[in-house]
Write a protein that holds these residues in place. Structure first.
Motif, PDB file in Angstrom:
ATOM      1  N   HIS A 185       9.813   6.556  -7.733  1.00 51.68           N
ATOM      2  CA  HIS A 185       9.498   5.221  -7.238  1.00 51.68           C
ATOM      3  C   HIS A 185      10.282   4.919  -5.956  1.00 51.68           C
ATOM      4  CE1 HIS A 185       8.024   5.044 -11.329  1.00 51.68           C
ATOM      5  NE2 HIS A 185       7.395   3.925 -11.059  1.00 51.68           N
ATOM      6  N   ALA A 186      11.563   5.328  -5.935  1.00 49.04           N
ATOM      7  CA  ALA A 186      12.379   5.087  -4.743  1.00 49.04           C
ATOM      8  C   ALA A 186      11.883   5.927  -3.572  1.00 49.04           C
ATOM      9  CB  ALA A 186      13.841   5.417  -5.040  1.00 49.04           C
ATOM     10  N   PHE A 187      11.492   7.165  -3.833  1.00 48.82           N
ATOM     11  CA  PHE A 187      10.966   8.033  -2.776  1.00 48.82           C
ATOM     12  C   PHE A 187       9.673   7.465  -2.196  1.00 48.82           C
ATOM     13  CE2 PHE A 187       7.613  11.133  -1.892  1.00 48.82           C
ATOM     14  CZ  PHE A 187       8.146  11.802  -0.790  1.00 48.82           C
ATOM     15  N   ALA A 188       8.762   7.056  -3.080  1.00 47.10           N
ATOM     16  CA  ALA A 188       7.432   6.629  -2.641  1.00 47.10           C
ATOM     17  C   ALA A 188       7.454   5.319  -1.877  1.00 47.10           C
ATOM     18  CB  ALA A 188       6.506   6.511  -3.844  1.00 47.10           C
ATOM     19  N   GLY A 189       8.378   4.428  -2.264  1.00 44.36           N
ATOM     20  CA  GLY A 189       8.506   3.163  -1.553  1.00 44.36           C
ATOM     21  C   GLY A 189       7.437   2.144  -1.871  1.00 44.36           C
ATOM     22  N   ILE A 190       6.781   2.278  -3.048  1.00 44.74           N
ATOM     23  CA  ILE A 190       5.700   1.324  -3.388  1.00 44.74           C
ATOM     24  C   ILE A 190       6.040   0.516  -4.640  1.00 44.74           C
ATOM     25  CG2 ILE A 190       3.934   2.740  -2.299  1.00 44.74           C
ATOM     26  CD1 ILE A 190       3.063   3.643  -5.101  1.00 44.74           C
ATOM     27  N   GLY A 191       7.322   0.457  -4.969  1.00 35.35           N
ATOM     28  CA  GLY A 191       7.730  -0.311  -6.146  1.00 35.35           C
ATOM     29  C   GLY A 191       7.147   0.258  -7.420  1.00 35.35           C
ATOM     30  N   ASP A 192       6.709  -0.609  -8.329  1.00 32.67           N
ATOM     31  CA  ASP A 192       6.159  -0.140  -9.603  1.00 32.67           C
ATOM     32  C   ASP A 192       4.699   0.310  -9.477  1.00 32.67           C
ATOM     33  OD1 ASP A 192       4.794  -2.528  -9.306  1.00 32.67           O
ATOM     34  OD2 ASP A 192       5.807  -3.549 -10.969  1.00 32.67           O
ATOM     35  N   GLY A 193       4.125   0.173  -8.283  1.00 30.57           N
ATOM     36  CA  GLY A 193       2.760   0.649  -8.058  1.00 30.57           C
ATOM     37  C   GLY A 193       1.679  -0.241  -8.647  1.00 30.57           C
ATOM     38  N   GLU A 194       2.048  -1.435  -9.081  1.00 34.84           N
ATOM     39  CA  GLU A 194       1.073  -2.335  -9.703  1.00 34.84           C
ATOM     40  C   GLU A 194       0.194  -3.035  -8.670  1.00 34.84           C
ATOM     41  OE1 GLU A 194       0.405  -2.846 -12.927  1.00 34.84           O
ATOM     42  OE2 GLU A 194       1.832  -1.290 -13.472  1.00 34.84           O
ATOM     43  N   ALA A 195       0.622  -3.039  -7.408  1.00 36.34           N
ATOM     44  CA  ALA A 195      -0.156  -3.721  -6.364  1.00 36.34           C
ATOM     45  C   ALA A 195      -1.399  -2.911  -6.010  1.00 36.34           C
ATOM     46  CB  ALA A 195       0.729  -3.913  -5.124  1.00 36.34           C
ATOM     47  N   THR A 196      -2.245  -3.494  -5.183  1.00 33.88           N
ATOM     48  CA  THR A 196      -3.454  -2.801  -4.728  1.00 33.88           C
ATOM     49  C   THR A 196      -3.057  -1.622  -3.838  1.00 33.88           C
ATOM     50  OG1 THR A 196      -3.666  -4.173  -2.750  1.00 33.88           O
ATOM     51  CG2 THR A 196      -4.749  -4.958  -4.774  1.00 33.88           C
ATOM     52  N   VAL A 197      -4.006  -0.709  -3.636  1.00 34.98           N
ATOM     53  CA  VAL A 197      -3.744   0.438  -2.765  1.00 34.98           C
ATOM     54  C   VAL A 197      -3.388  -0.035  -1.359  1.00 34.98           C
ATOM     55  CG1 VAL A 197      -4.770   2.477  -1.682  1.00 34.98           C
ATOM     56  CG2 VAL A 197      -5.233   1.984  -4.083  1.00 34.98           C
ATOM     57  N   GLN A 213       9.219   7.863   6.754  1.00 31.50           N
ATOM     58  CA  GLN A 213       9.931   9.087   7.116  1.00 31.50           C
ATOM     59  C   GLN A 213       9.966  10.075   5.954  1.00 31.50           C
ATOM     60  OE1 GLN A 213      14.065   8.563   8.095  1.00 31.50           O
ATOM     61  NE2 GLN A 213      14.226  10.530   9.122  1.00 31.50           N
ATOM     62  N   ASN A 214      10.169   9.551   4.735  1.00 34.06           N
ATOM     63  CA  ASN A 214      10.172  10.412   3.542  1.00 34.06           C
ATOM     64  C   ASN A 214       8.863  11.183   3.422  1.00 34.06           C
ATOM     65  OD1 ASN A 214      12.716   9.639   2.705  1.00 34.06           O
ATOM     66  ND2 ASN A 214      11.978   8.038   1.325  1.00 34.06           N
ATOM     67  N   TRP A 215       7.751  10.447   3.533  1.00 32.13           N
ATOM     68  CA  TRP A 215       6.443  11.075   3.352  1.00 32.13           C
ATOM     69  C   TRP A 215       6.131  12.081   4.450  1.00 32.13           C
ATOM     70  CZ3 TRP A 215       3.897  11.237  -0.935  1.00 32.13           C
ATOM     71  CH2 TRP A 215       3.986  10.202  -1.867  1.00 32.13           C
ATOM     72  N   ARG A 216       6.527  11.784   5.680  1.00 29.07           N
ATOM     73  CA  ARG A 216       6.153  12.648   6.802  1.00 29.07           C
ATOM     74  C   ARG A 216       6.999  13.925   6.899  1.00 29.07           C
ATOM     75  NH1 ARG A 216       4.459   8.343  11.616  1.00 29.07           N
ATOM     76  NH2 ARG A 216       2.429   7.816  10.682  1.00 29.07           N
ATOM     77  N   LYS A 217       8.245  13.849   6.491  1.00 35.37           N
ATOM     78  CA  LYS A 217       9.089  15.051   6.596  1.00 35.37           C
ATOM     79  C   LYS A 217       8.947  15.965   5.382  1.00 35.37           C
ATOM     80  CE  LYS A 217      13.403  13.613   4.338  1.00 35.37           C
ATOM     81  NZ  LYS A 217      14.861  13.420   4.473  1.00 35.37           N
TER      82      LYS A 217
END
Length: 623
Positions: free
Chosen positions: A244-256, A270-274
């Motif tokens: 969850h910390a890596f992805a940066g989208i919290g609990d993922g309950e929000a819309t895409v 930066q996490n996703w791109r590297k």
């Protein structure tokens, strides 16, 4: 026949510095991908070559000082004092770097005893000044190194004096062992990962999944490898961060769309791109819709239409253990379209390392699949009267709820007479305390008394049995530190240990605390990954599929556990998960059992074919 290991070549980032006599840097060359090779010439002089598109250098290994303090992070420094050159290595796979440096030590040490070619002969030689790779590191090389090291190690004082000189002839104490040898089936997983395939490996409790995962992490380049886990405690064990910390989208309950906005924040982006290799431990607790959103976000942020934007996925876990917290019917991530699109090479680890009793392993396999026969039920019921307490160490009660475990621990500590001592953790920075509460196994505040039942939470001395999960009792306090008598027979004065935790932006926060926890009771959820040598459980409050299996599989043997009021109804497995594993097993049944267990797109083969042979397939076999 001597075993050999070729650790003479390393691929990593390299920085070369040329210095003047005053130590000032005159010239610097940096390369993101350099090939560093240990070679020797016709006169058996050792060199290191650095080859890349930016440079091609050959450095004589004479008067070199090697700094390997940060080798576990993929970094090392070689200072060539005679040549006035520094070589900085970084972003190297830690295992390969460590073994490269060890091979370097061994070859340098053994070269000291080799006959030297006179300088006159070197000058008169008209042969081509070519170099060749050094021979692989053999067991004879290692033995010669050990003999040389032993003969020169007359005293620790002399050893320190020689090391401080930084000369080529100084002998350093180094361990020639890596993390440990992989089994054949584990090596197959490593080979698949190194080939670039998306890999999912699974297996029952105690088959070495965590051990293998650590090997995989240490075999990949750190700067482009993101080690994550679905829970904070699991992330701490592998030295990573939460998914969850890596992805940066919290609990993922929000819309895409909202999740994409969150993931586009600088640190997450930066996490996703590297990231080139994404490791996810405890994948069984990642919910299907969350996994689906991650895949979509990866493609969007990396502007690449391959699954997960071209990131290599390495996922690990057992879906027959604790499931994700979800009310959705399709809650497991293997049910998602994203999982199917990844085309995982799936490997099933079969060799059990935690338990050695084949009867107990057979019972655990049946519990895992939710199917026990009458004899197995009777065996587990018979453990209820066993006296497993010894040396003042009581059995740890495994509870279905964390609150219940805390209540038992607090009430038992309160009953003990005598003075209590409280140990507060030192968090760096102090603002990270909440994160460290979630991601480390130790509490911010630990209160102990003489007679307190405790569990060790870190490997202190494997040879003495002082390992993660070892049970003991506080015998006394010496100079403020608790002295614990452990069931394994060891008496240990417990000192504070450090738990570093990586943050999503690449930084590190840490907690320093005693590696102890009160152990009259423990929650089943918190016990995942532990091996307990004295455990009791009452499973009538189980509320999740796989919960009973996780509890029972924490024990080393039938003789070290006690099950209260056992009933076969407390054991069941999720039917969707069984279908998924039938798919793996059915595929394995049609090929050599030692070949990699791989599946294609579908996780649910035709039921008629599978049901017949399910009880005979390697899914429940032991080796």
């Amino acid at each position: 026949m001597n075993s050999t290991h070729d650790y003479s070549t390393l691929t990593c980032c390299c920085t070369l510095e040329w210095l003047d006599r005053n130590g000032t840097v005159k010239r610097t060359v940096r390369t993101k991908t350099g090939i560093v090779t240990l070679v020797r010439n016709e006169f058996r002089d050792l060199f290191i070559t650095v080859a890349s598109k930016e440079t091609n250098q050959k450095l004589l290994l004479k008067g070199v000082v090697i700094h390997k303090k940060f080798a576990s992070e993929g970094k090392a420094t070689l200072k060539f004092s005679d040549l006035l050159v520094n070589l900085f290595l970084s972003n190297a796979p830690p295992t390969q770097l460590t073994m490269f440096l060890k091979a370097l030590f061994v070859k340098m040490t053994n070269s000291l005893s080799s006959p030297k070619v006179p300088i006159r002969d070197k000058l008169l030689s008209v042969r081509d000044q070519s170099v060749q790779d050094v021979s692989p590191l053999s067991s004879k090389d290692v033995q010669r190194f050990k003999n040389s090291q032993s003969s020169q190690d007359d005293s620790k004082k002399r050893l320190r004096e020689e090391e401080s000189k930084g000369s080529q002839g100084s002998q350093k104490k180094i361990c020639l062992q890596s993390l440990g040898k992989l089994t054949k089936e584990q090596q197959e997983v490593l080979d698949a990962v190194m080939s670039g395939a998306n890999v999912f490996f699974t297996g029952s409790a105690g088959t070495g999944k965590s051990f293998l995962l650590q090997h995989l992490i240490n075999s990949l380049r750190p700067d482009v490898t993101c080690a994550t886990a679905s829970t904070g405690s699991a992330a701490c064990l592998i030295g990573g961060t939460t998914l969850h910390a890596f992805a940066g989208i919290g609990d993922g309950e929000a819309t895409v769309e909202r999740c994409l906005q969150l993931a586009k924040r600088p640190v997450s982006l930066q996490n996703w791109r590297k990231c080139k290799h994404l490791i996810i431990d405890e994948i069984s607790m990642v919910e299907s819709s969350y996994f689906q959103k991650l895949e979509r976000i990866a493609r969007e942020l990396r502007s690449f239409e391959k699954p997960f934007g071209g990131i290599q996925l390495i996922v690990c876990g057992d879906f027959l253990q604790l499931p994700p917290v979800s009310k959705s019917k399709n809650k497991f991530c293997f049910m998602s379209e994203a999982w199917q699109s990844c085309h995982f090479s799936t490997f099933y680890l079969q060799e059990v390392h935690r338990q050695s009793d084949s009867n107990f392993v057979s019972i655990l396999n049946s519990v895992r699949l939710g199917s026990l026969n009458d004899e197995m039920v009777e065996t587990l019921r018979n453990t209820e009267t066993q006296m497993i307490e010894n040396k003042g160490v009581l059995a740890t009660r495994l509870c279905c709820h964390t609150k219940e475990a805390k209540m038992i621990n607090d009430s038992n500590l309160e009953k003990l007479s005598g003075e209590s001592k409280t140990y507060e953790a030192v968090d760096e920075p102090s603002s990270a305390s909440r994160t460290l509460d979630d991601c480390t196994p130790v509490e911010s505040k630990l209160t102990l008394k003489i007679g307190a039942q405790v569990m060790l939470l870190k490997n202190v001395s494997v040879s003495q049995g002082l390992v993660n999960g070892a049970r003991g009792v506080v015998a006394r306090f010496e100079k403020g530190a608790p002295v614990v008598e452990f069931l394994c027979g060891a008496s240990y004065t417990v000192k504070a240990e450090k738990w570093p935790v990586k943050t999503p932006n690449g930084g590190v926060v840490s907690r320093r605390q005693l590696p102890l926890r009160l152990a009259w009771a423990f929650s089943i959820h918190k016990s995942q990954g532990l091996t307990l040598d004295c455990v009791e459980m009452a499973l009538e409050k189980t509320f999740e599929a796989g919960q009973a299996y996780v509890a029972l599989s924490r024990a080393k043997s039938l003789e070290s556990m006690r099950v209260i009021n056992f009933n076969a109804k407390q054991v069941w497995a999720d039917q969707d998960v069984l279908e998924f594993y039938r798919g793996i097993a059915s595929d394995a049944n049609r090929r050599d059992l030692m070949a990699p267990r791989k599946i294609g797109k579908s996780f649910a083969p035709q039921k008629k074919k599978v049901t017949k042979s399910f009880k005979h397939i390697p899914l429940v076999s032991i080796s």
